[in-house]
Motif scaffolding. Structure first.
Motif, PDB file in Angstrom:
ATOM      1  N   PHE A 161      -5.295   1.607 -26.556  1.00 52.64           N
ATOM      2  CA  PHE A 161      -4.136   0.920 -27.107  1.00 52.64           C
ATOM      3  C   PHE A 161      -2.897   1.254 -26.297  1.00 52.64           C
ATOM      4  O   PHE A 161      -2.602   2.408 -26.017  1.00 52.64           O
ATOM      5  CB  PHE A 161      -3.909   1.313 -28.563  1.00 52.64           C
ATOM      6  CG  PHE A 161      -2.731   0.619 -29.177  1.00 52.64           C
ATOM      7  CD1 PHE A 161      -2.819  -0.695 -29.569  1.00 52.64           C
ATOM      8  CD2 PHE A 161      -1.529   1.277 -29.343  1.00 52.64           C
ATOM      9  CE1 PHE A 161      -1.736  -1.350 -30.122  1.00 52.64           C
ATOM     10  CE2 PHE A 161      -0.435   0.639 -29.894  1.00 52.64           C
ATOM     11  CZ  PHE A 161      -0.546  -0.679 -30.287  1.00 52.64           C
ATOM     12  N   CYS A 162      -2.153   0.222 -25.902  1.00 46.25           N
ATOM     13  CA  CYS A 162      -0.897   0.402 -25.175  1.00 46.25           C
ATOM     14  C   CYS A 162       0.254   0.137 -26.144  1.00 46.25           C
ATOM     15  O   CYS A 162       0.412  -0.991 -26.613  1.00 46.25           O
ATOM     16  CB  CYS A 162      -0.831  -0.554 -23.992  1.00 46.25           C
ATOM     17  SG  CYS A 162       0.725  -0.445 -23.100  1.00 46.25           S
ATOM     18  N   PRO A 163       1.065   1.128 -26.454  1.00 45.44           N
ATOM     19  CA  PRO A 163       2.179   0.915 -27.380  1.00 45.44           C
ATOM     20  C   PRO A 163       3.290   0.035 -26.807  1.00 45.44           C
ATOM     21  O   PRO A 163       4.102  -0.490 -27.549  1.00 45.44           O
ATOM     22  CB  PRO A 163       2.689   2.327 -27.663  1.00 45.44           C
ATOM     23  CG  PRO A 163       2.215   3.150 -26.535  1.00 45.44           C
ATOM     24  CD  PRO A 163       0.959   2.515 -26.033  1.00 45.44           C
ATOM     25  N   TYR A 164       3.311  -0.159 -25.487  1.00 46.91           N
ATOM     26  CA  TYR A 164       4.338  -0.995 -24.873  1.00 46.91           C
ATOM     27  C   TYR A 164       3.932  -2.463 -24.862  1.00 46.91           C
ATOM     28  O   TYR A 164       4.775  -3.343 -24.943  1.00 46.91           O
ATOM     29  CB  TYR A 164       4.643  -0.504 -23.457  1.00 46.91           C
ATOM     30  CG  TYR A 164       5.112   0.922 -23.451  1.00 46.91           C
ATOM     31  CD1 TYR A 164       6.365   1.261 -23.942  1.00 46.91           C
ATOM     32  CD2 TYR A 164       4.295   1.948 -22.993  1.00 46.91           C
ATOM     33  CE1 TYR A 164       6.797   2.571 -23.958  1.00 46.91           C
ATOM     34  CE2 TYR A 164       4.719   3.253 -23.010  1.00 46.91           C
ATOM     35  CZ  TYR A 164       5.975   3.564 -23.497  1.00 46.91           C
ATOM     36  OH  TYR A 164       6.397   4.859 -23.518  1.00 46.91           O
ATOM     37  N   CYS A 165       2.619  -2.738 -24.748  1.00 45.03           N
ATOM     38  CA  CYS A 165       2.115  -4.119 -24.793  1.00 45.03           C
ATOM     39  C   CYS A 165       1.770  -4.528 -26.223  1.00 45.03           C
ATOM     40  O   CYS A 165       1.572  -5.704 -26.491  1.00 45.03           O
ATOM     41  CB  CYS A 165       0.851  -4.251 -23.944  1.00 45.03           C
ATOM     42  SG  CYS A 165       1.091  -3.902 -22.208  1.00 45.03           S
ATOM     43  N   TYR A 166       1.643  -3.559 -27.121  1.00 42.77           N
ATOM     44  CA  TYR A 166       1.248  -3.773 -28.517  1.00 42.77           C
ATOM     45  C   TYR A 166      -0.141  -4.386 -28.634  1.00 42.77           C
ATOM     46  O   TYR A 166      -0.393  -5.223 -29.491  1.00 42.77           O
ATOM     47  CB  TYR A 166       2.263  -4.645 -29.262  1.00 42.77           C
ATOM     48  CG  TYR A 166       3.625  -4.023 -29.329  1.00 42.77           C
ATOM     49  CD1 TYR A 166       3.871  -2.908 -30.106  1.00 42.77           C
ATOM     50  CD2 TYR A 166       4.669  -4.554 -28.593  1.00 42.77           C
ATOM     51  CE1 TYR A 166       5.128  -2.323 -30.154  1.00 42.77           C
ATOM     52  CE2 TYR A 166       5.926  -3.987 -28.628  1.00 42.77           C
ATOM     53  CZ  TYR A 166       6.144  -2.878 -29.411  1.00 42.77           C
ATOM     54  OH  TYR A 166       7.385  -2.308 -29.451  1.00 42.77           O
ATOM     55  N   LYS A 167      -1.065  -3.989 -27.754  1.00 41.51           N
ATOM     56  CA  LYS A 167      -2.449  -4.461 -27.847  1.00 41.51           C
ATOM     57  C   LYS A 167      -3.354  -3.518 -27.072  1.00 41.51           C
ATOM     58  O   LYS A 167      -2.886  -2.646 -26.344  1.00 41.51           O
ATOM     59  CB  LYS A 167      -2.576  -5.876 -27.320  1.00 41.51           C
ATOM     60  CG  LYS A 167      -2.130  -6.073 -25.900  1.00 41.51           C
ATOM     61  CD  LYS A 167      -2.179  -7.532 -25.508  1.00 41.51           C
ATOM     62  CE  LYS A 167      -1.554  -7.726 -24.140  1.00 41.51           C
ATOM     63  NZ  LYS A 167      -1.504  -9.122 -23.762  1.00 41.51           N
ATOM     64  N   SER A 182      10.357  -2.828 -23.853  1.00 41.88           N
ATOM     65  CA  SER A 182       9.909  -1.451 -23.687  1.00 41.88           C
ATOM     66  C   SER A 182      10.504  -0.818 -22.431  1.00 41.88           C
ATOM     67  O   SER A 182      11.007  -1.503 -21.557  1.00 41.88           O
ATOM     68  CB  SER A 182       8.389  -1.403 -23.617  1.00 41.88           C
ATOM     69  OG  SER A 182       7.963  -2.038 -22.446  1.00 41.88           O
ATOM     70  N   CYS A 222       0.684  -3.285 -17.929  1.00 41.42           N
ATOM     71  CA  CYS A 222       2.082  -2.861 -17.769  1.00 41.42           C
ATOM     72  C   CYS A 222       2.435  -2.756 -16.291  1.00 41.42           C
ATOM     73  O   CYS A 222       3.513  -3.153 -15.879  1.00 41.42           O
ATOM     74  CB  CYS A 222       2.319  -1.508 -18.425  1.00 41.42           C
ATOM     75  SG  CYS A 222       2.401  -1.547 -20.207  1.00 41.42           S
ATOM     76  N   SER A 225       2.181   2.952 -20.414  1.00 46.30           N
ATOM     77  CA  SER A 225       1.266   3.745 -21.231  1.00 46.30           C
ATOM     78  C   SER A 225       0.355   4.581 -20.346  1.00 46.30           C
ATOM     79  O   SER A 225      -0.263   4.070 -19.415  1.00 46.30           O
ATOM     80  CB  SER A 225       0.435   2.812 -22.106  1.00 46.30           C
ATOM     81  OG  SER A 225      -0.534   3.540 -22.808  1.00 46.30           O
ATOM     82  N   ASN A 241       7.442  -4.749 -20.171  1.00 46.73           N
ATOM     83  CA  ASN A 241       8.119  -5.717 -21.045  1.00 46.73           C
ATOM     84  C   ASN A 241       9.608  -5.431 -21.082  1.00 46.73           C
ATOM     85  O   ASN A 241      10.046  -4.301 -20.932  1.00 46.73           O
ATOM     86  CB  ASN A 241       7.560  -5.627 -22.467  1.00 46.73           C
ATOM     87  CG  ASN A 241       6.097  -5.968 -22.519  1.00 46.73           C
ATOM     88  OD1 ASN A 241       5.565  -6.574 -21.610  1.00 46.73           O
ATOM     89  ND2 ASN A 241       5.444  -5.551 -23.586  1.00 46.73           N
TER      90      ASN A 241
END
Length: 66
Positions: A51-57, A27, A18, A31, A24
């Motif tokens: 896990f990064c909720p902004y990258c979704y991975k 987003s 990020c 994170s 992104n």
């Protein structure tokens, strides 16, 4: 009061993808996780895969200074 010289210190882990790629367009954040580490056993900056909720991975999260 004097600072405590405990071995355990709180650290902040920040998503490297990020920060590096910019956030992104969908987003609106970076994170970050808060955890603890033992200063005597781990003197180097901490790196964990979280896990990064902004990258979704799952990405590498690196320790940052407070």
């Amino acid at each position: 009061m004097a600072k405590s010289k405990d071995a355990r210190v709180a650290v902040i882990l920040e998503c490297t993808s990020c920060v590096r790629n910019g956030v992104n367009k969908v987003s609106t954040g970076i994170s970050r996780y808060i955890t603890q580490k033992n200063r005597h056993n781990t003197p180097n900056p901490l790196e964990l895969k979280k896990f990064c909720p902004y990258c979704y991975k799952h990405t590498i999260h690196r320790e940052i200074k407070k």
